[in-house]
Design a protein around this motif. Structure first.
Motif, PDB file in Angstrom:
ATOM      1  N   HIS A 287       0.880  -1.174   0.000  1.00 58.90           N
ATOM      2  CA  HIS A 287       0.000   0.000   0.000  1.00 58.90           C
ATOM      3  C   HIS A 287       0.915   1.221   0.000  1.00 58.90           C
ATOM      4  N   GLY A 288       1.078   1.854  -1.141  1.00 59.56           N
ATOM      5  CA  GLY A 288       1.997   2.981  -1.227  1.00 59.56           C
ATOM      6  C   GLY A 288       3.401   2.535  -0.867  1.00 59.56           C
ATOM      7  N   THR A 289       3.984   3.138   0.153  1.00 59.54           N
ATOM      8  CA  THR A 289       5.338   2.751   0.573  1.00 59.54           C
ATOM      9  C   THR A 289       5.328   1.701   1.681  1.00 59.54           C
ATOM     10  N   ALA A 290       4.155   1.305   2.128  1.00 56.58           N
ATOM     11  CA  ALA A 290       4.043   0.281   3.174  1.00 56.58           C
ATOM     12  C   ALA A 290       3.863  -1.091   2.543  1.00 56.58           C
ATOM     13  N   SER A 291       4.355  -2.109   3.252  1.00 56.15           N
ATOM     14  CA  SER A 291       4.257  -3.478   2.737  1.00 56.15           C
ATOM     15  C   SER A 291       4.003  -4.444   3.890  1.00 56.15           C
ATOM     16  N   ARG A 292       3.132  -5.412   3.647  1.00 55.22           N
ATOM     17  CA  ARG A 292       2.812  -6.418   4.662  1.00 55.22           C
ATOM     18  C   ARG A 292       3.050  -7.805   4.076  1.00 55.22           C
ATOM     19  N   GLN A 293       3.841  -8.628   4.778  1.00 60.02           N
ATOM     20  CA  GLN A 293       4.107  -9.973   4.282  1.00 60.02           C
ATOM     21  C   GLN A 293       2.917 -10.872   4.563  1.00 60.02           C
ATOM     22  N   LEU A 294       2.510 -11.625   3.540  1.00 62.62           N
ATOM     23  CA  LEU A 294       1.358 -12.517   3.642  1.00 62.62           C
ATOM     24  C   LEU A 294       1.751 -13.974   3.793  1.00 62.62           C
ATOM     25  N   VAL A 295       2.839 -14.367   3.136  1.00 61.90           N
ATOM     26  CA  VAL A 295       3.251 -15.775   3.118  1.00 61.90           C
ATOM     27  C   VAL A 295       4.756 -15.849   3.285  1.00 61.90           C
ATOM     28  N   ALA A 296       5.218 -16.815   4.071  1.00 67.18           N
ATOM     29  CA  ALA A 296       6.648 -17.081   4.229  1.00 67.18           C
ATOM     30  C   ALA A 296       6.851 -18.597   4.270  1.00 67.18           C
ATOM     31  N   PRO A 297       8.034 -19.068   3.916  1.00 65.40           N
ATOM     32  CA  PRO A 297       8.314 -20.500   4.015  1.00 65.40           C
ATOM     33  C   PRO A 297       8.231 -20.950   5.483  1.00 65.40           C
ATOM     34  N   PRO A 298       8.083 -22.273   5.711  1.00 65.11           N
ATOM     35  CA  PRO A 298       8.107 -23.343   4.710  1.00 65.11           C
ATOM     36  C   PRO A 298       6.743 -23.571   4.058  1.00 65.11           C
TER      37      PRO A 298
END
Length: 341
Positions: A287-298
């Protein structure tokens, strides 16, 4: 009461599955399906005796041999095909005409004509047909698609996709167009095109520009040469621009560069492989300059497409119209090759 074809077909509580082609991919898909359960491996075949013996350790009760006839003699409900690309179409058609379902490695055919012939054979035989488009089952790509389909990105107007493999294939037939249908585009780019079409829900796509190279030079005009680098720009009927890049043996500074970015009027999203891995992916929502991680390994996604096919086979072995999208996918690849000259 009116009965449809699915009502008349009994469910298969425990499908009988055969495997043709027992290299790394074939055995990996076999292992995934065994772990998922609710199926029986009845036959194994590969020209390489050592490969057959290795696979037989996982399925000691299966019939073994070196050709497709060995498998069909066991009257399986479905056959998993992981052989060289030049054999896919003919072998798939033979299996379908024998009354069994097919799960085939990509590409299903070396061009849209071959692919269409297999899909038509599946329709005539009323049998399930699917191709191992495995990235559809990676959690990171599923999350990105859900953002697009759920409207969280607004109107998606641009998509970038990349697949650079720093090694390239080790089998000689991959580098002979007559046997493979093409080079890195049909090997790696097929996943990129599929991800774009699947995520956007679009089938009306045209190629507006394309370039293919071999060793940094324009591709030689002979029947054998294949590309090791490809760039293409596609456009959907809704105006979305799709750019893709793929290669073999590119000096990328890591084992692989694999990713997808989608940009919309209300946000963006990205999937990227981590630390050069072929298997570990993350997904982020911007969102603009913000970022949210949704998925990570494993995320152990590699065998999910095969397991999903087996699960669908248990429910209904009949033709699934979803297979018709394989022809669309092949036509887009043909269009890229044609545009590149």
């Amino acid at each position: 009461m009116q009965m449809n074809a699915q009502t008349l077909r009994p469910a298969l509580a425990r499908p009988r599955i055969a495997f043709l082609g027992l290299g790394w991919i074939g055995r990996h898909r076999m292992q995934a399906m065994l772990e998922a359960g609710d199926m029986e491996i009845v036959a194994l075949a590969d020209p390489d005796t050592a490969a057959v013996q290795g696979a037989a350790e996982l399925a000691p009760g299966a019939a073994t041999g070196h050709d497709l006839r060995t498998l069909l003699d066991q009257r399986p409900d479905g056959v998993v095909i992981a052989t060289p690309s030049a054999l896919h179409a003919a072998q798939s058609i033979e299996v379908l005409e024998a009354g069994a379902a097919v799960f085939c490695q990509k590409p299903l055919g070396r061009d849209a004509q071959e692919t269409g012939a297999v899909v038509e054979a599946a329709r005539r035989a009323d049998r399930l047909l699917a191709t191992d488009l495995s990235y559809r089952h990676a959690a990171a790509f599923v999350a990105l698609r859900d953002l697009i389909q759920g409207g969280q990105l607004g109107h998606v107007h641009a998509v970038d996709l990349t697949f650079h493999n720093a090694y390239g294939p080790d089998k000689p037939w991959f580098r002979d167009r007559r046997l493979s249908g093409g080079g890195c585009l049909i090997d790696l780019g097929i996943h990129l095109v599929d991800m774009a079409l699947w995520s956007l829900g679009s089938e009306d796509v045209s190629c507006v520009a394309a370039h293919i190279r071999a060793g940094g030079q324009p591709l030689a005009s002979d029947d054998h040469a294949v590309e090791d680098f490809a760039l293409a720009t596609l456009q959907t009927s809704q105006g979305t621009v799709i750019r893709l890049a793929c290669s073999w043996n590119l000096p990328a500074g890591r084992d692989a560069v694999i990713g997808m970015e989608a940009f919309g009027t209300q946000g963006g999203a990205v999937v990227s492989n981590l630390d050069g891995s072929f298997f570990d992916f993350g997904a982020w929502h911007h969102h603009g300059t913000a970022s949210r991680q949704l998925v990570a390994p494993p995320d152990d996604w590699g065998g999910r497409a095969a397991s999903a096919w087996a699960a669908q086979l248990r429910r209904d072995k009949g033709f699934d119209p979803e297979a018709e999208r394989l022809v669309t996918l092949a036509r887009v690849l043909d269009d890229i090759y044609r545009t590149a000259g």
